[in-house]
Design a protein around this motif. Sequence first.
Motif, PDB file in Angstrom:
ATOM      1  N   ILE B  86     -13.702  -2.463  -8.700  1.00 33.71           N
ATOM      2  CA  ILE B  86     -13.872  -2.014  -9.870  1.00 33.71           C
ATOM      3  C   ILE B  86     -12.720  -1.593 -10.324  1.00 33.71           C
ATOM      4  CG2 ILE B  86     -15.117  -0.009 -11.294  1.00 33.71           C
ATOM      5  CD1 ILE B  86     -17.659  -0.476  -9.498  1.00 33.71           C
ATOM      6  N   VAL B  87     -11.976  -0.839  -9.569  1.00 33.31           N
ATOM      7  CA  VAL B  87     -10.797  -0.176  -9.676  1.00 33.31           C
ATOM      8  C   VAL B  87      -9.720  -1.358  -9.772  1.00 33.31           C
ATOM      9  CG1 VAL B  87      -8.588   0.993  -8.558  1.00 33.31           C
ATOM     10  CG2 VAL B  87     -10.877   1.911  -8.574  1.00 33.31           C
ATOM     11  N   GLY B  88      -9.690  -2.378  -8.993  1.00 31.54           N
ATOM     12  CA  GLY B  88      -8.735  -3.510  -9.122  1.00 31.54           C
ATOM     13  C   GLY B  88      -8.994  -4.182 -10.481  1.00 31.54           C
ATOM     14  N   THR B  89     -10.184  -4.415 -10.896  1.00 29.49           N
ATOM     15  CA  THR B  89     -10.307  -4.840 -12.290  1.00 29.49           C
ATOM     16  C   THR B  89      -9.937  -4.111 -13.456  1.00 29.49           C
ATOM     17  OG1 THR B  89     -12.673  -5.650 -11.419  1.00 29.49           O
ATOM     18  CG2 THR B  89     -12.342  -5.910 -13.592  1.00 29.49           C
ATOM     19  N   PHE B 166       6.871   5.465  -5.033  1.00 26.90           N
ATOM     20  CA  PHE B 166       5.915   5.199  -6.002  1.00 26.90           C
ATOM     21  C   PHE B 166       6.669   4.660  -7.374  1.00 26.90           C
ATOM     22  CE2 PHE B 166       3.011   5.871  -9.555  1.00 26.90           C
ATOM     23  CZ  PHE B 166       2.050   5.394  -9.165  1.00 26.90           C
ATOM     24  N   PRO B 167       6.370   3.691  -8.084  1.00 27.08           N
ATOM     25  CA  PRO B 167       5.261   2.627  -7.697  1.00 27.08           C
ATOM     26  C   PRO B 167       5.435   1.578  -6.985  1.00 27.08           C
ATOM     27  CG  PRO B 167       6.029   2.477  -9.888  1.00 27.08           C
ATOM     28  CD  PRO B 167       6.789   3.389  -9.239  1.00 27.08           C
ATOM     29  N   PHE B 168       6.720   1.394  -6.116  1.00 24.58           N
ATOM     30  CA  PHE B 168       7.091   0.249  -5.494  1.00 24.58           C
ATOM     31  C   PHE B 168       7.263   0.630  -4.054  1.00 24.58           C
ATOM     32  CE2 PHE B 168       9.458   0.108  -9.779  1.00 24.58           C
ATOM     33  CZ  PHE B 168       8.630  -0.708 -10.232  1.00 24.58           C
ATOM     34  N   ILE B 265      -7.702   1.200  -2.514  1.00 27.77           N
ATOM     35  CA  ILE B 265      -7.508   1.328  -3.825  1.00 27.77           C
ATOM     36  C   ILE B 265      -5.903   1.652  -3.889  1.00 27.77           C
ATOM     37  CG2 ILE B 265      -7.358   3.370  -5.600  1.00 27.77           C
ATOM     38  CD1 ILE B 265     -10.326   2.537  -4.721  1.00 27.77           C
ATOM     39  N   PRO B 266      -5.468   0.620  -4.537  1.00 29.80           N
ATOM     40  CA  PRO B 266      -3.858   0.334  -4.357  1.00 29.80           C
ATOM     41  C   PRO B 266      -3.201   1.484  -4.669  1.00 29.80           C
ATOM     42  CG  PRO B 266      -4.892  -1.252  -5.962  1.00 29.80           C
ATOM     43  CD  PRO B 266      -5.940  -0.469  -5.417  1.00 29.80           C
ATOM     44  N   VAL B 267      -2.026   1.921  -3.991  1.00 31.28           N
ATOM     45  CA  VAL B 267      -1.146   3.063  -4.220  1.00 31.28           C
ATOM     46  C   VAL B 267       0.132   2.543  -4.752  1.00 31.28           C
ATOM     47  CG1 VAL B 267      -2.303   4.585  -2.553  1.00 31.28           C
ATOM     48  CG2 VAL B 267      -0.441   3.036  -1.792  1.00 31.28           C
ATOM     49  N   SER B 268       0.424   1.355  -4.644  1.00 33.60           N
ATOM     50  CA  SER B 268       1.578   0.778  -5.285  1.00 33.60           C
ATOM     51  C   SER B 268       1.503  -0.433  -5.976  1.00 33.60           C
ATOM     52  CB  SER B 268       2.492   0.362  -3.807  1.00 33.60           C
ATOM     53  OG  SER B 268       3.531  -0.464  -4.153  1.00 33.60           O
ATOM     54  N   LEU B 269       2.280  -0.938  -6.888  1.00 31.02           N
ATOM     55  CA  LEU B 269       2.634  -2.012  -7.645  1.00 31.02           C
ATOM     56  C   LEU B 269       2.327  -3.287  -6.808  1.00 31.02           C
ATOM     57  CD1 LEU B 269       4.284  -1.267 -10.941  1.00 31.02           C
ATOM     58  CD2 LEU B 269       1.894  -1.864 -10.708  1.00 31.02           C
TER      59      LEU B 269
END
Lengths: 421, 327
Positions: B86-89, B166-168, B265-269
């Motif tokens: 859901i978060v990814g979407t 963050f965010p890299f 849950i992604p913590v970075s781009l």
Amino acid sequence: MKKTLRGTVGTAVVAAGLLAAMVPAGAASAFKIDTIMKNDLTLKASTSGLNMGGSSFDAPLVLAAQAQWNADNGKTAFNTYATTKSGTGRANAISGAYNIGFSDFPLNIAGADVGAGSSDASETTANYVQVPVALGGVAIIYHFGSGVSGTLAGILKKNPLTLSGKVLGEIFAGKITNWDDPAIAKLNPAVVVKKVDLLPNLAIAVESRTSGSGTTFMFQDYLSRVDATDFPTASANAFTKAAATFGNSGLLDAAVHSTNGAIGYVEYGYAVANGETPISLVNASGKTVTLTEAGIVEAATVGLTTIAKHGGFNTTSINNFSINNQVGATVYPIAGFSYAIVKKNQTDANTAIAIVKFLDFLSHQGGGTPAFPATKSSSVFGQDLADSQGFAPLPASMQTIARTLISSVTSGGKAVLSATN
Amino acid sequence: MTTAIDASTNPEVNGTGRERKLSTGSDLPYRVLLIVTAVLVGGLFLAFIGSIVQESIPGWRTVGWTFFTGTNWNYGAHIYGALPLIVGTVLTTGLALLLAVPVGFGTALAIVFLIPRRFQLIISSIVELLAVVPSIIYGVWGYLTIQPWLDATVQPWLASKTNGHFPFSGLGIGFGLMLGSLVLAVMILPTIAAISRDVVAAVPNEMIEGALSLGATKSQVLRKVVVPSSRSGLLGAVTLGTGRALGETIAMVVLLGGVNQTHPIPVSLFGTTGTLASEIANNFGNLSGAAGLGVLCCLALVLMVIIGLVNLSARVIVARNLRKFQQ
């Protein structure tokens, strides 16, 4: 390659002799080709649109065999092999979406496919026939990319990158995270020039298949034998430390090629098709081996004797079908059989004929021995194509086992291949 | 058929003036036909939603609330935590919109107001052509061309400039959130640009000329007249783009790299992720039986709800704007 192969196949046949005794007695002796012929096994013109697919490990071999079979029969009974993954092969064999589902490990080995604990409690594995159809090896592939010096590239050309099972396990467990790790340099003395490790200071990106891959299962079964700390059991789940996951072997192969520092794993056939040099491995005898067809054949030869010690080949427990990490100077350590899974009792007789004929064609060598009447004109059978597709031919004993299993397929309660007819 | 005729005589349907004008005797077959089609579409929609809900029931029984809170998605172990999906979407679509909306609006305004007339047609055609490119082609392009570029050039540069903060942060491998949203942005950009162009082109010339005659500069006209008066249309363009982004499947399967198990849950781009749609595609052949397919229908239902919410909020905003405009 061909010559050494013949030699090793020879040994395989000797070993197979030992094994022939293990095949259920009634089965092996009852199946003389001419008596089997009594059933009318003509492929009906109306038989078409059947489906098969699954394992991307098997894909190169099955696609080549299918093309040959279609050409021999002058018709297309099966739609083109759907290259997905083993999990899909098993699930669709159960649901009936595939008439033949392909998986690199049998039903109910890693998680419940049928019966208790699965989504279909009413079924049992006894309702399915699981035929060994391919013998292949898992290639460990990597990519350093543009950052690699010309000197290192030259060295690696002569001395392929080598890893031990333990180091490989630690890389895939996320414990070794950089290519300049001393543990890797130690296994590759050629890359240390004047005490300087030429391997790049480059983060290792573990690229995995998505969960449900049979190649993953075969690889993790190997890792569980060489690095039990990190991989206590074999599973088909994606590597938990993977930087990215991919749905089939082709995608993973291409992804490794386009990512600097990546490491991944695919069936040998993909490496052959792409002209890659896989990582060499230190096998159970402490010898460094590159991935060759002969190394896979040797793994099967030794592996079948190991299996014999466990009570012979069957598809119900790992030790009765796994040929990973075998002892022997020339053994390539990550190899295994892959299976075609079909419903034991087929509802449609003509479909059953197509399935039985194709599987027999796929799992056998033609040549001099009178093989099952799948084709009239050609002497090239499925296993004859193994060599060119990055597989090894099934050992003779496994071909016998395959035929026994195929002949247990029934339609309307009657064996499709019946000695009595 | 009888229900259709009943509907046609329904006083509510016949209430408005326009409806009454149509109801002459010779038009009756047309009326019936149109109402039948309308009822058919409505019925189809209800049947479709109904069947997804029904199919998902065994899925909900299997997963329960952990579906929304769990971060582990592992069909092999029958663990279905869909939160990362859901978060990814939402993340991929949000980032794509962030990139595509300004560029899309800018392209639209440029085509209508700034570019010399003879180039307008060329740029317009290119935008329209890009809008109809099938998404798998964008996916292949992202996979073959953009991923190696991000992996070898862009991400190492970003990481060195930010010291891996963050965010890299983390290991950049090309695949992941950055690649996915970038390609998704390119994918929805032409949709947004093409519709916005039609919307701003429809702003009455009198309004623009009026503003210019009052001494407004060109940029003031764009900001104060064109954009405000076409707000609801522009929102429609964004909504359509959002719909395409949320539902994009095959390109996301190959570009996002799958949910990362260390950072679900992604913590970075640079992080990898998955979306509801991509996971449905990934798992389609793997899950069998009522419970397994039910779980897939749960994913489908959640995706439908998200898309429904987006459409609904767009409608609410448009309605509110319209009211303001009418006052």
